[in-house]
Design an enzyme around this catalytic site. Structure first.
Site, PDB file in Angstrom:
ATOM      1  N   SER A  45      -0.470  -5.756  -0.544  1.00  0.00           N
ATOM      2  CA  SER A  45       0.040  -5.592   0.820  1.00  0.00           C
ATOM      3  C   SER A  45      -0.700  -6.517   1.765  1.00  0.00           C
ATOM      4  O   SER A  45      -1.910  -6.360   1.984  1.00  0.00           O
ATOM      5  CB  SER A  45      -0.138  -4.140   1.289  1.00  0.00           C
ATOM      6  N   HIS A 100       3.847  -7.285  -0.917  1.00  0.00           N
ATOM      7  CA  HIS A 100       4.320  -6.138  -0.137  1.00  0.00           C
ATOM      8  C   HIS A 100       4.130  -6.447   1.349  1.00  0.00           C
ATOM      9  O   HIS A 100       3.043  -6.801   1.796  1.00  0.00           O
ATOM     10  CB  HIS A 100       3.504  -4.910  -0.539  1.00  0.00           C
ATOM     11  N   ASP A 128       4.616  -4.976   5.131  1.00  0.00           N
ATOM     12  CA  ASP A 128       4.778  -3.744   5.903  1.00  0.00           C
ATOM     13  C   ASP A 128       5.320  -4.041   7.289  1.00  0.00           C
ATOM     14  O   ASP A 128       4.656  -4.691   8.094  1.00  0.00           O
ATOM     15  CB  ASP A 128       3.428  -3.034   6.023  1.00  0.00           C
ATOM     16  N   MET A 187       6.444  -2.435  10.772  1.00  0.00           N
ATOM     17  CA  MET A 187       6.298  -1.207  11.578  1.00  0.00           C
ATOM     18  C   MET A 187       6.781  -1.468  12.999  1.00  0.00           C
ATOM     19  O   MET A 187       6.567  -2.558  13.537  1.00  0.00           O
ATOM     20  CB  MET A 187       4.833  -0.779  11.623  1.00  0.00           C
ATOM     21  N   HIS A 197       8.696  -3.273   3.104  1.00  0.00           N
ATOM     22  CA  HIS A 197       8.597  -1.834   3.353  1.00  0.00           C
ATOM     23  C   HIS A 197       8.865  -1.579   4.834  1.00  0.00           C
ATOM     24  O   HIS A 197       8.025  -1.866   5.679  1.00  0.00           O
ATOM     25  CB  HIS A 197       7.183  -1.379   2.942  1.00  0.00           C
ATOM     26  N   MET A 229       9.011   0.540   7.901  1.00  0.00           N
ATOM     27  CA  MET A 229       8.585   1.796   8.533  1.00  0.00           C
ATOM     28  C   MET A 229       9.109   1.762   9.963  1.00  0.00           C
ATOM     29  O   MET A 229       8.364   1.604  10.927  1.00  0.00           O
ATOM     30  CB  MET A 229       7.053   1.909   8.482  1.00  0.00           C
ATOM     31  N   MET A 259       4.569   7.555  -0.787  1.00  0.00           N
ATOM     32  CA  MET A 259       3.421   7.240   0.073  1.00  0.00           C
ATOM     33  C   MET A 259       2.268   8.175  -0.284  1.00  0.00           C
ATOM     34  O   MET A 259       2.430   9.396  -0.342  1.00  0.00           O
ATOM     35  CB  MET A 259       3.786   7.407   1.551  1.00  0.00           C
ATOM     36  N   GLY A 304       1.408   3.862   8.373  1.00  0.00           N
ATOM     37  CA  GLY A 304       1.017   3.381   9.700  1.00  0.00           C
ATOM     38  C   GLY A 304      -0.172   2.439   9.685  1.00  0.00           C
ATOM     39  O   GLY A 304      -0.223   1.509  10.471  1.00  0.00           O
ATOM     40  N   PHE A 305      -1.113   2.691   8.787  1.00  0.00           N
ATOM     41  CA  PHE A 305      -2.329   1.879   8.797  1.00  0.00           C
ATOM     42  C   PHE A 305      -2.852   1.646   7.389  1.00  0.00           C
ATOM     43  O   PHE A 305      -2.697   2.516   6.519  1.00  0.00           O
ATOM     44  CB  PHE A 305      -3.422   2.577   9.622  1.00  0.00           C
ATOM     45  N   GLY A 312      -6.199   0.926   4.846  1.00  0.00           N
ATOM     46  CA  GLY A 312      -7.591   1.372   4.788  1.00  0.00           C
ATOM     47  C   GLY A 312      -7.821   2.878   4.825  1.00  0.00           C
ATOM     48  O   GLY A 312      -8.939   3.324   5.036  1.00  0.00           O
ATOM     49  N   ASP A 323       1.777   3.748  -2.664  1.00  0.00           N
ATOM     50  CA  ASP A 323       1.275   2.911  -1.565  1.00  0.00           C
ATOM     51  C   ASP A 323       0.346   3.747  -0.699  1.00  0.00           C
ATOM     52  O   ASP A 323       0.755   4.769  -0.143  1.00  0.00           O
ATOM     53  CB  ASP A 323       2.488   2.416  -0.752  1.00  0.00           C
ATOM     54  N   GLY A 324      -0.904   3.293  -0.589  1.00  0.00           N
ATOM     55  CA  GLY A 324      -1.863   3.957   0.290  1.00  0.00           C
ATOM     56  C   GLY A 324      -3.100   4.410  -0.467  1.00  0.00           C
ATOM     57  O   GLY A 324      -3.016   5.236  -1.366  1.00  0.00           O
ATOM     58  N   SER A 343      -6.129  -3.023   1.477  1.00  0.00           N
ATOM     59  CA  SER A 343      -7.547  -3.269   1.752  1.00  0.00           C
ATOM     60  C   SER A 343      -8.366  -3.463   0.478  1.00  0.00           C
ATOM     61  O   SER A 343      -9.291  -4.279   0.464  1.00  0.00           O
ATOM     62  CB  SER A 343      -8.129  -2.142   2.609  1.00  0.00           C
TER      63      SER A 343
HETATM   64  C1  DX5 Z   1       0.549   1.799   5.166  1.00  0.00           C
HETATM   65  C2  DX5 Z   1       1.223   0.684   4.424  1.00  0.00           C
HETATM   66  C3  DX5 Z   1       0.472   0.159   3.276  1.00  0.00           C
HETATM   67  C4  DX5 Z   1      -0.910  -0.361   3.573  1.00  0.00           C
HETATM   68  C5  DX5 Z   1      -1.760   0.095   2.432  1.00  0.00           C
HETATM   69  O1  DX5 Z   1       1.432   2.403   6.024  1.00  0.00           O
HETATM   70  O2  DX5 Z   1       2.492   1.083   3.955  1.00  0.00           O
HETATM   71  O3  DX5 Z   1       1.215  -0.770   2.512  1.00  0.00           O
HETATM   72  O4  DX5 Z   1      -1.019  -1.746   3.681  1.00  0.00           O
HETATM   73  O5  DX5 Z   1      -3.070  -0.199   2.710  1.00  0.00           O
HETATM   74  P1  DX5 Z   1      -4.258   0.317   1.801  1.00  0.00           P
HETATM   75  O6  DX5 Z   1      -4.029  -0.192   0.415  1.00  0.00           O
HETATM   76  O7  DX5 Z   1      -5.457  -0.275   2.459  1.00  0.00           O
HETATM   77  O8  DX5 Z   1      -4.256   1.820   1.850  1.00  0.00           O
HETATM   78 ZN    ZN Z   2       3.555  -0.305   2.598  1.00  0.00          ZN
END
Ligand code: DX5
Ligand code: ZN
Length: 212
Positions: free
Chosen positions: A8, A33, A35, A37, A66, A68, A137, A142-143, A145, A172-173, A195
């Site tokens: 990602s 990937h 993201d 948003m 992806h 969101m 998920m 949303g974020f 890390g 993912d996450g 991350s």
């Molecule tokens: C979060 C995203 C993820 C994000 C994952 O909403 O969909 O794709 O980049 O980040 P890590 O792998 O750091 O949890």
């Molecule tokens: Zn994602």
């Protein structure tokens, strides 16, 4: 067979995006990937169509987008035109998921459906026969890390049990070298990691630890 790795770019260095993409390509990643948003469906704003267009010009990796965002149906066409190969939307953002799936397929790309941590896997059973991918998920979207939510992983075998052969189950996450193994042992066959890969000192080694 190892799971499909989809790094990602949310955690990449945006001032050196091409360099970071080359590193994951070199490490053997097949997908990228991305993201998207909108500040409404999730409390964050990231990247959109112009960035995807630019990435498309420099890589042949499968662009795994992806979404969101609210009203995903309004944005399928621009993302396909920009170069997406696979578009995943959120079940929670869709009034008529079956219509969005056919919109994505008619545009000529693969379709995925995603569920947030609080959404029950049963909600998407009716769509499993129509999609190419399910994204479970394992953090609140949303974020990057955040920490892996273990309870979410228990949805994987349930979805697998109801899925037709060939369905890709992506997580993912909070994916790292430990949580990835938990997910693949439960039946996930695609891993998204942000991350863990891009904040690592050695990006290639981090990718490889997820591929093997
Ligand atoms: C979060 C995203 C993820 C994000 C994952 O909403 O969909 O794709 O980049 O980040 P890590 O792998 O750091 O949890
Ligand atoms: Zn994602």
């Amino acid at each position: 067979m190892s799971a499909i790795l989809s790094p990602s770019i949310l955690s990449a260095d945006f001032a050196n995006l091409e360099r970071d993409i080359r590193l994951v390509e070199k490490a053997g990643a097949d997908w990228l990937h991305i993201d998207v948003m909108d500040g409404h469906f999730v409390p964050n704003i990231t990247i959109g169509v112009p960035v995807i267009k630019s990435i498309r010009k420099i890589t042949n990796l499968v662009l795994d987008v992806h979404l969101m965002i609210e009203n995903p149906e309004k944005f399928i066409e621009p993302f396909v035109k920009a170069g997406a190969d696979l578009i995943t939307f959120h079940y929670e953002a869709a009034e008529k998921p079956e219509e969005i799936i056919s919109l994505i397929h008619s545009a000529g790309v693969k379709a995925g459906i995603s569920i947030k941590p609080a959404t029950k896997p049963e909600s998407i059973y009716p769509y499993l026969k129509d999609v190419d991918l399910v994204l479970v998920m394992t953090v609140e979207p949303g974020f990057g890390g955040q920490s892996f939510i273990h309870e979410c992983a228990s949805k994987i075998p349930l979805i697998k049990e109801h899925a037709p052969a060939g369905l890709i189950i992506q997580v993912d996450g909070g994916i790292n070298n430990i949580t990835s193994k938990i997910c693949t042992s439960l039946g996930a066959n695609s891993l998204v990691a942000g991350s863990y890969i891009f904040k690592a000192e050695d990006i290639e080694a981090a990718c490889q630890s997820l591929l093997h």
